[in-house]
Design a protein around this motif. Structure first.
Motif, mmCIF file in Angstrom:
data_model
loop_
_atom_site.group_PDB
_atom_site.id
_atom_site.type_symbol
_atom_site.label_atom_id
_atom_site.label_comp_id
_atom_site.label_asym_id
_atom_site.label_seq_id
_atom_site.Cartn_x
_atom_site.Cartn_y
_atom_site.Cartn_z
ATOM 1 N N ARG A 154 0.836 -1.215 0.000
ATOM 2 C CA ARG A 154 0.000 0.000 0.000
ATOM 3 C C ARG A 154 0.860 1.249 0.000
ATOM 4 O O ARG A 154 0.573 2.211 -0.701
ATOM 5 N N LYS A 155 1.917 1.231 0.822
ATOM 6 C CA LYS A 155 2.771 2.415 0.988
ATOM 7 C C LYS A 155 3.332 2.927 -0.341
ATOM 8 O O LYS A 155 3.439 4.123 -0.554
ATOM 9 N N LYS A 156 3.691 1.970 -1.218
ATOM 10 C CA LYS A 156 4.289 2.334 -2.519
ATOM 11 C C LYS A 156 3.241 2.826 -3.506
ATOM 12 O O LYS A 156 3.578 3.282 -4.588
ATOM 13 N N ARG A 157 1.965 2.700 -3.138
ATOM 14 C CA ARG A 157 0.886 3.021 -4.076
ATOM 15 C C ARG A 157 -0.116 3.964 -3.432
ATOM 16 O O ARG A 157 -1.309 3.738 -3.420
ATOM 17 N N SER A 158 0.459 5.043 -2.903
ATOM 18 C CA SER A 158 -0.348 6.096 -2.287
ATOM 19 C C SER A 158 -1.144 6.813 -3.372
ATOM 20 O O SER A 158 -0.889 6.623 -4.570
ATOM 21 N N LEU A 159 -2.060 7.658 -2.939
ATOM 22 C CA LEU A 159 -2.809 8.479 -3.900
ATOM 23 C C LEU A 159 -1.841 9.314 -4.745
ATOM 24 O O LEU A 159 -2.032 9.471 -5.945
ATOM 25 N N GLU A 160 -0.777 9.814 -4.093
ATOM 26 C CA GLU A 160 0.228 10.616 -4.817
ATOM 27 C C GLU A 160 0.896 9.788 -5.911
ATOM 28 O O GLU A 160 1.060 10.255 -7.040
ATOM 29 N N ALA A 161 1.279 8.566 -5.560
ATOM 30 C CA ALA A 161 1.946 7.678 -6.536
ATOM 31 C C ALA A 161 1.022 7.374 -7.717
ATOM 32 O O ALA A 161 1.454 7.373 -8.874
ATOM 33 N N ILE A 162 -0.244 7.132 -7.408
ATOM 34 C CA ILE A 162 -1.222 6.822 -8.460
ATOM 35 C C ILE A 162 -1.471 8.060 -9.329
ATOM 36 O O ILE A 162 -1.572 7.955 -10.554
ATOM 37 N N THR A 163 -1.543 9.227 -8.684
ATOM 38 C CA THR A 163 -1.727 10.485 -9.419
ATOM 39 C C THR A 163 -0.579 10.698 -10.396
ATOM 40 O O THR A 163 -0.790 11.019 -11.570
ATOM 41 N N THR A 164 0.644 10.485 -9.928
ATOM 42 C CA THR A 164 1.835 10.636 -10.774
ATOM 43 C C THR A 164 1.799 9.640 -11.933
ATOM 44 O O THR A 164 2.022 10.013 -13.090
ATOM 45 N N ALA A 165 1.485 8.386 -11.615
ATOM 46 C CA ALA A 165 1.464 7.327 -12.643
ATOM 47 C C ALA A 165 0.401 7.600 -13.707
ATOM 48 O O ALA A 165 0.611 7.323 -14.884
ATOM 49 N N SER A 166 -0.729 8.171 -13.285
ATOM 50 C CA SER A 166 -1.844 8.403 -14.221
ATOM 51 C C SER A 166 -1.741 9.753 -14.917
ATOM 52 O O SER A 166 -2.488 10.014 -15.853
ATOM 53 N N GLU A 167 -0.837 10.596 -14.411
ATOM 54 C CA GLU A 167 -0.724 11.975 -14.911
ATOM 55 C C GLU A 167 -2.062 12.708 -14.783
ATOM 56 O O GLU A 167 -2.397 13.569 -15.605
ATOM 57 N N GLY A 168 -2.807 12.341 -13.751
ATOM 58 C CA GLY A 168 -4.115 12.967 -13.518
ATOM 59 C C GLY A 168 -4.032 14.028 -12.432
ATOM 60 O O GLY A 168 -2.947 14.402 -11.997
ATOM 61 N N GLU A 169 -5.208 14.492 -12.013
ATOM 62 C CA GLU A 169 -5.309 15.487 -10.946
ATOM 63 C C GLU A 169 -5.670 14.767 -9.646
ATOM 64 O O GLU A 169 -6.699 14.108 -9.582
ATOM 65 N N GLY A 170 -4.843 14.935 -8.626
ATOM 66 C CA GLY A 170 -5.091 14.275 -7.344
ATOM 67 C C GLY A 170 -6.464 14.568 -6.774
ATOM 68 O O GLY A 170 -7.147 13.670 -6.282
ATOM 69 N N ALA A 171 -6.882 15.831 -6.855
ATOM 70 C CA ALA A 171 -8.179 16.223 -6.284
ATOM 71 C C ALA A 171 -9.333 15.512 -7.006
ATOM 72 O O ALA A 171 -10.278 15.057 -6.365
ATOM 73 N N GLU A 172 -9.215 15.404 -8.328
ATOM 74 C CA GLU A 172 -10.299 14.765 -9.092
ATOM 75 C C GLU A 172 -10.326 13.254 -8.849
ATOM 76 O O GLU A 172 -11.393 12.648 -8.773
ATOM 77 N N ILE A 173 -9.132 12.665 -8.699
ATOM 78 C CA ILE A 173 -9.064 11.228 -8.400
ATOM 79 C C ILE A 173 -9.701 10.953 -7.037
ATOM 80 O O ILE A 173 -10.464 10.005 -6.876
ATOM 81 N N LEU A 174 -9.396 11.810 -6.068
ATOM 82 C CA LEU A 174 -9.974 11.656 -4.732
ATOM 83 C C LEU A 174 -11.496 11.807 -4.784
ATOM 84 O O LEU A 174 -12.223 11.040 -4.148
ATOM 85 N N GLU A 175 -11.984 12.769 -5.557
ATOM 86 C CA GLU A 175 -13.444 12.936 -5.717
ATOM 87 C C GLU A 175 -14.068 11.678 -6.321
ATOM 88 O O GLU A 175 -15.140 11.248 -5.900
ATOM 89 N N ALA A 176 -13.399 11.124 -7.337
ATOM 90 C CA ALA A 176 -13.904 9.896 -7.967
ATOM 91 C C ALA A 176 -13.915 8.754 -6.940
ATOM 92 O O ALA A 176 -14.878 7.989 -6.850
#
Length: 125
Positions: free
Chosen positions: A69-91
């Motif tokens: 889990r630690k290696k796959r934080s929201l930040e890590a996923i945001t970086t990998a997807s090149e998306g917006e962290g706030a929008e990913i969290l909303e989703a």
């Protein structure tokens, strides 16, 4: 329904982001299962496909062993997807209440088991 091209692009996006996060094939299968269910149930219909895919990945990653889990934080996923962290969290906030229906169960024929109980997953912050 969706056209085949959209399906193909979505599957490609899942594979690409999961590869960057070094998810195992069974974890990728679980993500695809969640994302397909999200689509089928029209959850987060106002969100971009990439945000919903990223949120589906986040859901599965939240259910992994702590070290994974630690290696796959929201930040890590945001970086990998090149998306917006706030929008990913909303989703993710839209996906979270439905998580028990979305995560593959015994009937899904996916040999993936969550490392922690889906119903005990802490709510998104």
């Amino acid at each position: 329904g969706h056209d085949a091209t959209a399906e193909f692009i979505d599957t490609n996006t899942v594979e690409r982001i999961c590869a960057k996060l070094e998810l195992k094939p069974m974890e990728v299968a679980a993500v695809n299962h969640v994302f397909a269910a999200v689509r089928r149930e029209s959850i987060g219909a106002d969100k971009s496909p990439t945000s919903l895919i990223s949120a589906s990945i986040f859901l599965i990653c939240q259910l992994l062993e702590e070290k994974d889990r630690k290696k796959r934080s929201l930040e890590a996923i945001t970086t990998a997807s090149e998306g917006e962290g706030a929008e990913i969290l909303e989703a993710y906030q839209e996906i979270y209440p439905q998580r028990e229906q979305l995560v593959p169960g015994a009937e899904a024929k996916i040999k993936w088991k969550p490392a922690r109980p889906v119903d005990k997953l802490p709510p998104p912050k």
